[in-house]
Design a protein around this motif. Structure first.
Motif, PDB file in Angstrom:
ATOM      1  N   ASN A   7       5.268   9.692  -9.803  1.00 32.15           N
ATOM      2  CA  ASN A   7       4.388  10.862  -9.777  1.00 32.15           C
ATOM      3  C   ASN A   7       5.121  12.187  -9.979  1.00 32.15           C
ATOM      4  N   ASP A   8       6.458  12.120 -10.131  1.00 31.00           N
ATOM      5  CA  ASP A   8       7.290  13.296 -10.380  1.00 31.00           C
ATOM      6  C   ASP A   8       7.177  14.331  -9.255  1.00 31.00           C
ATOM      7  N   LYS A   9       7.032  13.854  -8.020  1.00 36.13           N
ATOM      8  CA  LYS A   9       6.920  14.749  -6.872  1.00 36.13           C
ATOM      9  C   LYS A   9       8.063  14.509  -5.891  1.00 36.13           C
ATOM     10  N   ALA A  10       8.485  15.597  -5.227  1.00 37.73           N
ATOM     11  CA  ALA A  10       9.527  15.503  -4.208  1.00 37.73           C
ATOM     12  C   ALA A  10       8.940  14.885  -2.944  1.00 37.73           C
ATOM     13  N   VAL A  11       9.576  13.817  -2.464  1.00 39.30           N
ATOM     14  CA  VAL A  11       9.069  13.107  -1.289  1.00 39.30           C
ATOM     15  C   VAL A  11      10.032  13.193  -0.116  1.00 39.30           C
ATOM     16  N   GLY A  12      11.120  13.924  -0.282  1.00 37.46           N
ATOM     17  CA  GLY A  12      12.094  14.093   0.778  1.00 37.46           C
ATOM     18  C   GLY A  12      13.359  14.709   0.208  1.00 37.46           C
ATOM     19  N   THR A  13      14.416  14.712   1.007  1.00 37.96           N
ATOM     20  CA  THR A  13      15.699  15.263   0.556  1.00 37.96           C
ATOM     21  C   THR A  13      16.853  14.402   1.052  1.00 37.96           C
ATOM     22  N   VAL A  14      17.972  14.533   0.360  1.00 40.89           N
ATOM     23  CA  VAL A  14      19.240  13.932   0.772  1.00 40.89           C
ATOM     24  C   VAL A  14      20.274  15.043   0.820  1.00 40.89           C
ATOM     25  N   GLU A  15      21.043  15.078   1.894  1.00 42.22           N
ATOM     26  CA  GLU A  15      22.137  16.042   1.999  1.00 42.22           C
ATOM     27  C   GLU A  15      23.455  15.301   2.143  1.00 42.22           C
ATOM     28  N   ILE A  16      24.477  15.816   1.471  1.00 50.07           N
ATOM     29  CA  ILE A  16      25.837  15.363   1.725  1.00 50.07           C
ATOM     30  C   ILE A  16      26.657  16.582   2.109  1.00 50.07           C
ATOM     31  N   PHE A  17      27.231  16.507   3.298  1.00 52.22           N
ATOM     32  CA  PHE A  17      27.995  17.614   3.875  1.00 52.22           C
ATOM     33  C   PHE A  17      29.456  17.218   3.845  1.00 52.22           C
ATOM     34  N   GLY A  18      30.270  18.013   3.145  1.00 51.38           N
ATOM     35  CA  GLY A  18      31.660  17.670   2.833  1.00 51.38           C
ATOM     36  C   GLY A  18      32.497  17.100   3.952  1.00 51.38           C
ATOM     37  N   SER A  19      33.707  16.731   3.638  1.00 42.83           N
ATOM     38  CA  SER A  19      34.593  16.050   4.580  1.00 42.83           C
ATOM     39  C   SER A  19      35.234  17.016   5.573  1.00 42.83           C
ATOM     40  N   ASP A  20      35.321  16.563   6.802  1.00 36.76           N
ATOM     41  CA  ASP A  20      36.045  17.299   7.836  1.00 36.76           C
ATOM     42  C   ASP A  20      37.543  17.190   7.558  1.00 36.76           C
ATOM     43  N   LYS A  21      38.259  18.281   7.672  1.00 37.86           N
ATOM     44  CA  LYS A  21      39.680  18.298   7.314  1.00 37.86           C
ATOM     45  C   LYS A  21      40.518  17.394   8.205  1.00 37.86           C
ATOM     46  N   ASN A  22      40.092  17.223   9.449  1.00 37.34           N
ATOM     47  CA  ASN A  22      40.901  16.448  10.373  1.00 37.34           C
ATOM     48  C   ASN A  22      40.708  14.939  10.222  1.00 37.34           C
ATOM     49  N   HIS A  23      39.460  14.511  10.113  1.00 40.74           N
ATOM     50  CA  HIS A  23      39.196  13.079  10.131  1.00 40.74           C
ATOM     51  C   HIS A  23      38.454  12.584   8.891  1.00 40.74           C
ATOM     52  N   GLY A  24      38.143  13.444   7.958  1.00 39.62           N
ATOM     53  CA  GLY A  24      37.560  13.024   6.694  1.00 39.62           C
ATOM     54  C   GLY A  24      36.120  12.582   6.760  1.00 39.62           C
ATOM     55  N   TYR A  25      35.362  13.049   7.749  1.00 40.26           N
ATOM     56  CA  TYR A  25      33.955  12.675   7.843  1.00 40.26           C
ATOM     57  C   TYR A  25      33.104  13.487   6.874  1.00 40.26           C
ATOM     58  N   SER A  26      32.137  12.821   6.253  1.00 40.32           N
ATOM     59  CA  SER A  26      31.093  13.500   5.498  1.00 40.32           C
ATOM     60  C   SER A  26      29.760  13.034   6.059  1.00 40.32           C
ATOM     61  N   VAL A  27      28.864  13.979   6.324  1.00 40.22           N
ATOM     62  CA  VAL A  27      27.579  13.650   6.949  1.00 40.22           C
ATOM     63  C   VAL A  27      26.513  13.487   5.874  1.00 40.22           C
ATOM     64  N   LEU A  28      25.846  12.347   5.905  1.00 39.67           N
ATOM     65  CA  LEU A  28      24.736  12.053   5.008  1.00 39.67           C
ATOM     66  C   LEU A  28      23.438  12.172   5.786  1.00 39.67           C
ATOM     67  N   ARG A  29      22.531  12.985   5.259  1.00 39.45           N
ATOM     68  CA  ARG A  29      21.200  13.106   5.869  1.00 39.45           C
ATOM     69  C   ARG A  29      20.171  12.656   4.842  1.00 39.45           C
ATOM     70  N   ILE A  30      19.255  11.808   5.273  1.00 37.60           N
ATOM     71  CA  ILE A  30      18.151  11.371   4.422  1.00 37.60           C
ATOM     72  C   ILE A  30      16.856  11.651   5.159  1.00 37.60           C
ATOM     73  N   ASP A  31      16.097  12.618   4.664  1.00 35.77           N
ATOM     74  CA  ASP A  31      14.770  12.944   5.198  1.00 35.77           C
ATOM     75  C   ASP A  31      13.753  12.498   4.162  1.00 35.77           C
ATOM     76  N   ILE A  32      12.791  11.683   4.573  1.00 29.89           N
ATOM     77  CA  ILE A  32      11.858  11.140   3.593  1.00 29.89           C
ATOM     78  C   ILE A  32      10.500  10.889   4.239  1.00 29.89           C
ATOM     79  N   HIS A  33       9.454  11.013   3.443  1.00 31.70           N
ATOM     80  CA  HIS A  33       8.095  10.781   3.934  1.00 31.70           C
ATOM     81  C   HIS A  33       7.977   9.342   4.445  1.00 31.70           C
ATOM     82  N   PRO A  34       7.240   9.134   5.539  1.00 28.77           N
ATOM     83  CA  PRO A  34       7.135   7.787   6.132  1.00 28.77           C
ATOM     84  C   PRO A  34       6.700   6.697   5.155  1.00 28.77           C
ATOM     85  N   GLN A  35       5.982   7.057   4.120  1.00 30.68           N
ATOM     86  CA  GLN A  35       5.565   6.078   3.110  1.00 30.68           C
ATOM     87  C   GLN A  35       6.772   5.371   2.487  1.00 30.68           C
ATOM     88  N   TYR A  36       7.912   6.081   2.467  1.00 30.51           N
ATOM     89  CA  TYR A  36       9.114   5.555   1.819  1.00 30.51           C
ATOM     90  C   TYR A  36      10.184   5.132   2.824  1.00 30.51           C
TER      91      TYR A  36
END
Length: 257
Positions: free
Chosen positions: A141-170
């Motif tokens: 349907n060419d519509k936005a149904v949520g978002t994904v975020e990638i938050f860069g790596s922490d300098k000390n331990h190399g963590y990157s945070v992934l966030r996935i927000d999406i409509h309950p249908q998906y």
């Protein structure tokens, strides 16, 4: 692929294999595990393929990557997505799964103005090279149904945070699995070493998708103080894969035009 054959002829088979191996070890793959096209297939010209092969990744904050799976397209969020994204961010079921840890908002919105201000904040963060928010576009349907975020790596331990927000249908293992396959590209494209993402206990479909795609439960420890997280380390290339890449290089030289 003609570009591979060209490099093999001009620089030698060993050099082509070295390029393939180096890129694979950094997350640039010939084909994805989901059997969709690989990173080289994103290039539009032979010159672009050769540039990717020899020079590796571009800066994602200079040109935001676009990703595609069976059902979704991920591209940089836009203010034009606001009305569709509000359907997700105003939904109580979706809100219960959001990850707002260490954020300035809980992402629970009820008005279009609130959604637009949030998107403006995301775009400002992208311009400052802090993190990127992708809109998840349903290809049907060419519509936005949520978002994904990638938050860069922490300098000390190399963590990157992934966030996935999406409509309950998906919020289903199948759909979330597609997004997690795309997220594997972040190891290379955003220089991630370890990706962590949150899944609260009630998010059973999400937890199933995470486990099925190589994430492991990550309890609180000396380096990590938040609960309900899962972690995946950058995939290591095996000897078998190195041999496969060498075989591909050899076949390219032998059969390529």
């Amino acid at each position: 692929m003609k570009a591979f054959n060209t490099v093999a002829k001009t620089e030698g088979l060993d050099k082509l294999a070295e390029y393939l191996y180096t890129n694979y070890n950094c997350g640039i793959t010939y084909h994805r595990a989901d059997k969709l096209t690989g990173d080289y297939d994103r290039c539009k010209t032979m010159e672009e393929v050769i540039d990717l092969l020899k020079n590796g990744k571009p800066n994602p904050y200079d040109s935001c990557p676009i990703y595609e799976s069976k059902c979704f397209i991920l591209r940089l969020v836009s203010l034009n997505d606001a009305s569709n994204l509000l359907l997700c961010y105003s939904n109580p079921e979706a809100q219960a799964i959001f990850n707002s840890d260490n954020c300035t908002s809980d992402f629970c919105y009820s008005t279009l103005d609130e959604m637009k201000r949030c998107i403006e904040g995301w775009l400002d963060a992208y311009n400052k090279k802090d993190f990127v928010r992708f809109s998840i576009i349903d290809k049907q349907n060419d519509k936005a149904v949520g978002t994904v975020e990638i938050f860069g790596s922490d300098k000390n331990h190399g963590y990157s945070v992934l966030r996935i927000d999406i409509h309950p249908q998906y919020e289903k293992e199948e759909y979330l699995g597609e997004l997690l396959c795309i997220a594997d590209s972040f190891f290379h494209d955003f220089g991630c070493n370890r990706i962590v993402t949150k899944a609260v206990t009630k998010a059973t479909e999400r937890i199933l998708a995470l486990v099925n795609h190589g994430y492991a439960s990550y309890p609180v420890n000396a380096e990590w103080s938040r609960e309900n997280y899962y972690i995946k380390d950058v995939p290591a290339v095996s000897a078998q894969t190195r041999n496969l890449l060498n075989d591909k290089a050899g076949n390219t030289l032998k059969y390529g035009e």
